[in-house]
Design an enzyme around this catalytic site. Structure first.
Site, PDB file in Angstrom:
ATOM      1  N   GLY B  27      -7.871  -7.208  -5.149  1.00 55.79           N
ATOM      2  CA  GLY B  27      -8.330  -5.992  -4.479  1.00 55.79           C
ATOM      3  C   GLY B  27      -8.433  -4.874  -5.490  1.00 55.79           C
ATOM      4  N   GLY B  29      -9.806  -2.027  -5.997  1.00 49.37           N
ATOM      5  CA  GLY B  29     -10.433  -0.818  -5.479  1.00 49.37           C
ATOM      6  C   GLY B  29      -9.740   0.426  -6.001  1.00 49.37           C
ATOM      7  CG  ASN B 122      -1.651   2.191   3.045  1.00 44.63           C
ATOM      8  OD1 ASN B 122      -0.827   2.910   2.473  1.00 44.63           O
ATOM      9  ND2 ASN B 122      -2.956   2.403   2.971  1.00 44.63           N
ATOM     10  CE  LYS B 207       1.136   5.743   0.948  1.00 44.40           C
ATOM     11  NZ  LYS B 207       0.220   4.741   0.394  1.00 44.40           N
ATOM     12  CG  ASN B 211      -0.055   6.105   4.746  1.00 42.55           C
ATOM     13  OD1 ASN B 211      -0.875   6.862   4.236  1.00 42.55           O
ATOM     14  ND2 ASN B 211       0.259   4.942   4.218  1.00 42.55           N
ATOM     15  CG  ASN B 215      -4.006   7.122   6.445  1.00 42.33           C
ATOM     16  OD1 ASN B 215      -5.068   6.779   5.955  1.00 42.33           O
ATOM     17  ND2 ASN B 215      -2.906   7.237   5.720  1.00 42.33           N
TER      18      ASN B 215
END
Lengths: 331, 331
Positions: B27, B29, B122, B207, B211, B215
């Site tokens: 991944g 990214g 995440n 976190k 998040n 988010n």
């Protein structure tokens, strides 16, 4: 013989009077246009206060589409200003609560000889703004369980439901008074599904159990009632909001029967797909009734020591969306 | 002399080895591209698994913009398929959890000789999917406090923050092992702000305190972090969500210091305006990590007997929005 306006309300007694009552409609939209229209069709003298639709209605009249039978009133007592309205026995307030700052100006003329005010606005404690103008003894309150929209100038489309439940407000909200009964009788004679209540707080909270989830979610999720009840997560969220409002009511000493929780959801499932008034306001960039419908119940429950975290979550989101929209349209 | 791949992991012991470790990035990214790129720049052998960017990176290399110093890697160990990847000492998983069904295929080749997996995904319990492939003893977990976006093929823009905190997972999450320390040392030598933790659950919940609100709200309110913290109601809602997640952690036996509540908000106030990964996913019509970031913490707290009604409200809204989007794009 017709009594003069000044004699009309010597003791504000409308109970024994033989002649029909005279009505004023403040806010002749989806709600006021429908109920006022039905009363006028039945031969009551109804004075409508219009805003942007005045010229249109004077020229073309008022059109109402309803399963009660479509009708078109061509001879309407239309007013562009409250100042031309005569004193009335009952002034029905169908104005959005976001326009309550206008009530001082709008309510005084039709109530100047002691007439009653019937506040059919959304939310909790909405009657207080009327009480501030005419005092506590002349204000009644009620809720409309109604799917109706104004679809054009002087053009109301009533698509589902239609029940109106009203009664005395404040300290008087302990039984059905004769004056409430009289108004309900007249409304029923006009074909309106009118009911009285001896427990207005219960009626208001019961309506909040629908209004908070379905007005709120229809805006934050940009969805019709049908889209909400057809989705398992939106439906679960709506149900949890209904439960939270039900518990909030109980904390405020208002005991809505437990079965109303299921009924609120079930009614919405079989309702025609409907855009709530708050969603229509949002889409049209009009102010939303966020504080009347969500803020006031949150504060009332909080004063009783009860938090409604889910409702508060939706409330904060609506405030954000409302502010953001004004930010973008009013630079 | 270079030891052969098959000899490399006889006892999975990377601690005493003199030579640098070999890394795989699954991944590549915003996260994997940045950390893998920094390791490669520092001379580590890093094998990147690309998906749509493979051809571009083979031809043009990998560009990373970062305040640590922009750089451009022209000679990248790029792979279009995990099957061509050599066994590596550490396989960093930066894949979205919504792609975890691919892990079986993607993790086996680089870990086939016993290498470790560092799951930087995440959410809560995200390591479990890696454990299912390589077993519990070879999985480490960590969180990135990072504002980074992939802005084009093979092009990463790291705009703020950058800390990575990782450690042992599961029953081993009680101290900082030598293998964790070794990897952290190598990362630090490559300029990465890497930290170890002897309490991975605390790191993960800390976190989540960012998040979940940022988010979640960035999607349901269609707003950047700056728009959220600049609005009094969105900020109040975010704060109440941070508190609720903090309390949820405590219910799960994870005691994040109280001051982390204020820090989470304060950090966001001074952060550059940022589109959360979930918002970017939503805007790009990619699946969102709703269950990893919100669903799993809600379920963990519920198992501990603790409800998170505000978080659940946002969760339900996200599920509705996610479903609605797929409904409209996949007829």
């Amino acid at each position: 013989m017709r009594i003069s306006d000044s004699e009309r309300f010597v003791d504000s007694d409308i109970i024994g009077r033989m002649e029909k009552l005279r009505y004023a409609i403040i806010g002749a939209g989806a709600l006021g246009g429908l109920y006022g229209g039905l009363l006028a069709r039945a031969g009551f003298e109804v004075h409508f206060l219009f805003h942007s639709d005045y010229d249109y209605v004077v020229e073309h009249g008022l059109r109402v589409e309803t399963k009660l039978g479509d009708f078109h009133l061509t001879d309407v007592h239309a007013h562009a200003s409250a100042s031309t309205m005569p004193p009335c026995d009952v002034t029905i307030v169908g104005l959005k609560t976001t326009l309550n700052h206008l009530l001082d100006e709008l309510l005084v003329p039709p109530t100047r000889d002691g007439g009653l005010v019937l506040c059919l606005q959304n939310g909790l404690g909405s009657e207080d703004a009327c009480v501030a103008v005419v005092g506590p003894d002349r204000v009644l309150g009620g809720c409309c369980f109604l799917c109706s929209n104004k679809v054009g100038p002087g053009h109301i489309r009533h698509i589902d439901q239609g029940r109106i439940v009203f009664g005395e407000y404040g300290d008087r909200a302990i039984d059905v008074s004769s004056r409430v009964q009289r108004i309900a009788d007249e409304m029923q004679s006009a074909g309106i599904d009118a009911h009285t209540t001896d427990d207005l707080p219960k009626t208001r909270w019961k309506k909040l159990m629908w209004n908070i989830p379905f007005n709120g979610l229809s805006v934050v999720l940009d969805a019709s009632t049908k889209e909400l009840v057809d989705d398992p997560d939106a439906l679960a969220l709506a149900e949890s909001l209904v439960r939270e409002v039900h518990a909030g009511a109980a904390a405020c000493g208002v005991h809505v029967p437990e079965k109303a929780i299921a009924t609120t959801i079930d009614v919405t499932k079989v309702m025609v797909p409907y855009d709530s008034s708050m969603r229509l306001d949002f889409l049209a960039a009009r102010p939303m009734e966020i504080d009347a419908i969500l803020g006031n119940p949150i504060r009332a429950a909080a004063e009783a020591g009860f938090a409604m975290p889910r409702v508060e979550s939706i409330y904060r989101q609506l405030k954000f969306l409302d502010r953001g929209r004004h930010r973008s349209t009013i630079p």
